[in-house]
Design an enzyme around this catalytic site. Sequence first.
Site, PDB file in Angstrom:
ATOM      1  N   ALA A 257       0.851  -1.183   0.000  1.00 38.63           N
ATOM      2  CA  ALA A 257       0.000   0.000   0.000  1.00 38.63           C
ATOM      3  C   ALA A 257       0.886   1.232   0.000  1.00 38.63           C
ATOM      4  O   ALA A 257       2.105   1.151   0.193  1.00 38.63           O
ATOM      5  CB  ALA A 257      -0.904  -0.015   1.221  1.00 38.63           C
ATOM      6  N   LYS A 258       0.210   2.352  -0.197  1.00 35.66           N
ATOM      7  CA  LYS A 258       0.962   3.594  -0.275  1.00 35.66           C
ATOM      8  C   LYS A 258       1.727   3.861   1.026  1.00 35.66           C
ATOM      9  O   LYS A 258       2.677   4.598   1.035  1.00 35.66           O
ATOM     10  CB  LYS A 258       0.013   4.744  -0.592  1.00 35.66           C
ATOM     11  CG  LYS A 258      -0.466   4.685  -2.040  1.00 35.66           C
ATOM     12  CD  LYS A 258      -1.467   5.762  -2.375  1.00 35.66           C
ATOM     13  CE  LYS A 258      -1.927   5.579  -3.835  1.00 35.66           C
ATOM     14  NZ  LYS A 258      -3.070   6.404  -4.175  1.00 35.66           N
ATOM     15  N   ARG A 259       1.257   3.203   2.120  1.00 37.93           N
ATOM     16  CA  ARG A 259       1.975   3.411   3.393  1.00 37.93           C
ATOM     17  C   ARG A 259       3.410   2.882   3.327  1.00 37.93           C
ATOM     18  O   ARG A 259       4.266   3.308   4.078  1.00 37.93           O
ATOM     19  CB  ARG A 259       1.235   2.739   4.550  1.00 37.93           C
ATOM     20  CG  ARG A 259       1.151   1.269   4.386  1.00 37.93           C
ATOM     21  CD  ARG A 259       0.545   0.508   5.539  1.00 37.93           C
ATOM     22  NE  ARG A 259       0.519  -0.884   5.169  1.00 37.93           N
ATOM     23  CZ  ARG A 259      -0.476  -1.471   4.539  1.00 37.93           C
ATOM     24  NH1 ARG A 259      -1.560  -0.795   4.255  1.00 37.93           N
ATOM     25  NH2 ARG A 259      -0.398  -2.733   4.173  1.00 37.93           N
TER      26      ARG A 259
END
Length: 337
Positions: A257-259
């Site tokens: 994910a973008k995290r």
Amino acid sequence: MEPRQDIRAGCGRLAPSPTGGLHFGHARTFLIAWLASRRERGPIAMRIEDLDAARARPEATAAALVDLAWLGLDWDEGPDVGGPRGPYVQSQRRAIHDEALARLKAAELVYPCVCTRAEIERAASAPHAEDEGPTYPGTCAGRSAADAEALGDRPFAWRFRVPDGPVVWDDLVLGPRSLDPARLGGDFLVGRNGLGPSYQLAVVVDDALMGVDRVIRGDDLVPSTPRQILLYRALGWTPPRFGHVPLVLGPDGRRLAKRDGSIKLATLRERGLDPRRLVGLLARSCGLADESIDSAPADWIDAFDLARLPREPWTADPEAWLRLGSFVVAPDAGGKS
Ligand code: GLU
């Protein structure tokens, strides 16, 4: 009068949301979407999906284009190059979306709903796996479109009346699929009064009017596909072919994910990674080669075959990341670290 759909043979689209840097998983899905179109010699439209005003960041639009061009992808139409089916920024297509919503209202296929404010706020974004909510119980389903007048200043949204029964499609990657949207979320949001369309409506209207013939995207959007097929039917259009690409998992088994900032394309680029190395790794993950071969996306066009794409999620190997890293960091990589 309904706008003409005018499907273009082989036409595909790349539809990033400018909400944060694109990462390795996006690179893989976009590469696959690009190869599928180039293989069929169809045009590729780049569309920026920026409807979620709270999350979209203007600078992320330019960054997404830079990231994808760096990877070696190109497009025939888009916000930077223009084209016959624009505008290519979703927030600039409001009048077109409103016209489609008006047709749904006229046909009583939508009703005004005053429930669940949080859901209304989320509706502008594509619902990725974990965003799928509970099935809507139909609290407002007794209203007709005209009842919106009587709601005055009360905030409300437009919900699509989902018919009972499964929707089937032959997924280009996953094979035959059957899902019943009445059980999966139920009546869904298509518009937020005064705030524009939901993702579900906008993506259908834009893909249809851009002449898209094949949608390739991450498999976390599978639950959206039957909803979108219902909207195509309701609007008198033919659905495109859909192919859902299994997502990339991180070493912890969770979807990238973008995290996971370290695998943002911008980070890799700034560290001096040769995009040909990345493309080689991705091509191998797509079953195109047994080894990672430094290459450009265009090198894989002839060999590409959606049917050969692995149907399991691909787990990115942290060792491979480290190896990538050690190859990449050129001493003169622009002084950035
Ligand atoms: N813009 C959406 C996203 O980035 C993709 C929607 C789609 O491909 O249908 O999540």
